[in-house]
Design an enzyme around this catalytic site. Structure first.
Site, mmCIF file in Angstrom:
data_model
loop_
_atom_site.group_PDB
_atom_site.id
_atom_site.type_symbol
_atom_site.label_atom_id
_atom_site.label_comp_id
_atom_site.label_asym_id
_atom_site.label_seq_id
_atom_site.Cartn_x
_atom_site.Cartn_y
_atom_site.Cartn_z
ATOM 1 N N LYS A 77 -4.488 152.789 -17.068
ATOM 2 C CA LYS A 77 -4.674 151.519 -16.354
ATOM 3 C C LYS A 77 -3.817 150.452 -17.020
ATOM 4 C CE LYS A 77 -8.692 148.959 -16.394
ATOM 5 N NZ LYS A 77 -9.931 148.425 -15.818
HETATM 6 C C1 R5P Z 1 -12.174 144.946 -18.847
HETATM 7 O O1 R5P Z 1 -13.179 144.346 -19.066
HETATM 8 C C2 R5P Z 1 -12.215 146.154 -18.067
HETATM 9 O O2 R5P Z 1 -11.358 147.159 -18.506
HETATM 10 C C3 R5P Z 1 -12.052 145.936 -16.591
HETATM 11 O O3 R5P Z 1 -12.493 147.126 -16.022
HETATM 12 C C4 R5P Z 1 -10.648 145.642 -16.128
HETATM 13 O O4 R5P Z 1 -10.138 144.496 -16.742
HETATM 14 C C5 R5P Z 1 -10.544 145.538 -14.609
HETATM 15 O O5 R5P Z 1 -11.222 144.456 -14.138
HETATM 16 P P1 R5P Z 1 -10.486 143.182 -13.541
HETATM 17 O O6 R5P Z 1 -9.894 143.617 -12.235
HETATM 18 O O7 R5P Z 1 -11.553 142.171 -13.405
HETATM 19 O O8 R5P Z 1 -9.391 142.781 -14.502
#
Ligand code: R5P
Length: 293
Positions: A203
């Protein structure tokens, strides 16, 4: 016991039809075992090769984030529209009904809060608990260039080793320190290190310039985080650009659950990711669904 008198002698072996031997559809995943591939197929829709992961694991370091105060009330209505839920084991056990059969990607690292140095994490879930929870993958934060870079990389490699024993993939989440530049150069470095050291998918964040070089140089699928809340049309444009530039989906949180109409927004995101809908058309869908209430 089968009735032996009724056994038929004629059999059909279809000698003219060779047994199918299909390559697995996900980038860089063809050499994985059956269990790994099956779990990845629960995350990435086999028809499109893409995923809409709904991320709501933010509480593991920042507590009751805006929009996540009541996951039972705010988030569970979104679950039917996600391919995958990304969450902590605490929320899974306490809030998510076991009758829900969506693929679970479980946050497996932790140990710090937003009040301290975030890169000082460890693996925070036993592999046995991941197996008990029937997860489709485990997620670990990797802080390339961060204060505890090495520790976070070793967390990831340990998780990859543990998961490999049982056919559970590892998602490496690239975490960018406040002092670092979020550009393609950084994400090429971070995603490639994660993939080289065994992550099954990665990711990262979307960047306007040269994002296609990030996806091209990472040998396993990339999904993008949504990041901080944007106007809905801008978030849909970001998702669309990422997909067109080689991302295999989104792992989106705040841009869905902090939207004015989260159930409409996740359906608009799905339209972009799975139906190749333009951001403008998807935004129209969002507005229509929102108006319908
Ligand atoms: C961080 O807190 C996590 O990895 C989240 O799952 C990630 O940041 C994705 O969430 P967002 O779209 O809110 O950035």
């Amino acid at each position: 016991m089968a009735d032996l008198d009724a056994v038929k002698e004629t059999k059909e072996y279809y000698l003219d039809i060779p047994q199918k031997s299909e390559a697995f559809y996900l980038k860089g995943s063809n050499a994985l075992g059956w269990g790994m591939q099956n779990r990845l197929a629960r995350i990435f829709n086999p028809k499109t090769g893409r995923t809409v992961m709904l991320a709501f694991d933010h509480g593991y370091f920042q507590g009751a984030t805006t929009g996540l105060e009541r996951i039972d009330v705010n988030i569970m209505p979104l679950a039917p529209y996600a391919d995958t839920l990304m969450l902590t084991r605490g929320i899974l056990r306490s809030v998510v009904p076991p009758s829900m059969t969506k693929a679970i990607v479980m946050r497996a690292s932790g140990g710090t809060s937003m009040l301290k140095e975030l890169s000082n994490e460890e693996i925070a879930v036993d592999i046995e608990d991941s197996i008990r929870m029937n997860v489709a993958a485990m997620a670990v934060q990797v802080f390339i260039g961060g204060e505890h870079e090495k520790q976070s990389i070793i967390n990831m490699t340990k998780l990859v080793d543990q998961g490999t024993r049982y056919g559970i993939p590892t998602l490496a989440v690239t975490a960018v320190g406040k002092e670092m530049v979020r550009d393609a150069r950084y994400f090429r470095l971070a995603t490639r290190i994660c993939a080289e050291l065994g992550a099954h998918y990665v990711k990262t964040y979307y960047v306007e310039k040269d994002f296609e070089t990030v996806t091209a140089s990472c040998p396993v699928p990339i999904v993008i985080a949504g990041g901080k809340k944007l106007p809905e049309l801008d978030a849909l444009k970001m998702a669309c650009n990422a997909i067109q530039q080689g991302a295999a989906g989104v792992d989106m949180g705040r841009n869905i659950f902090q939207s004015d109409a989260p159930v409409s927004m996740i359906q608009a995101v799905r339209a972009v990711v799975h139906d190749n809908e333009s951001p403008e058309k998807a935004f129209e869908l969002y507005e229509t669904l929102k108006a319908e209430g």
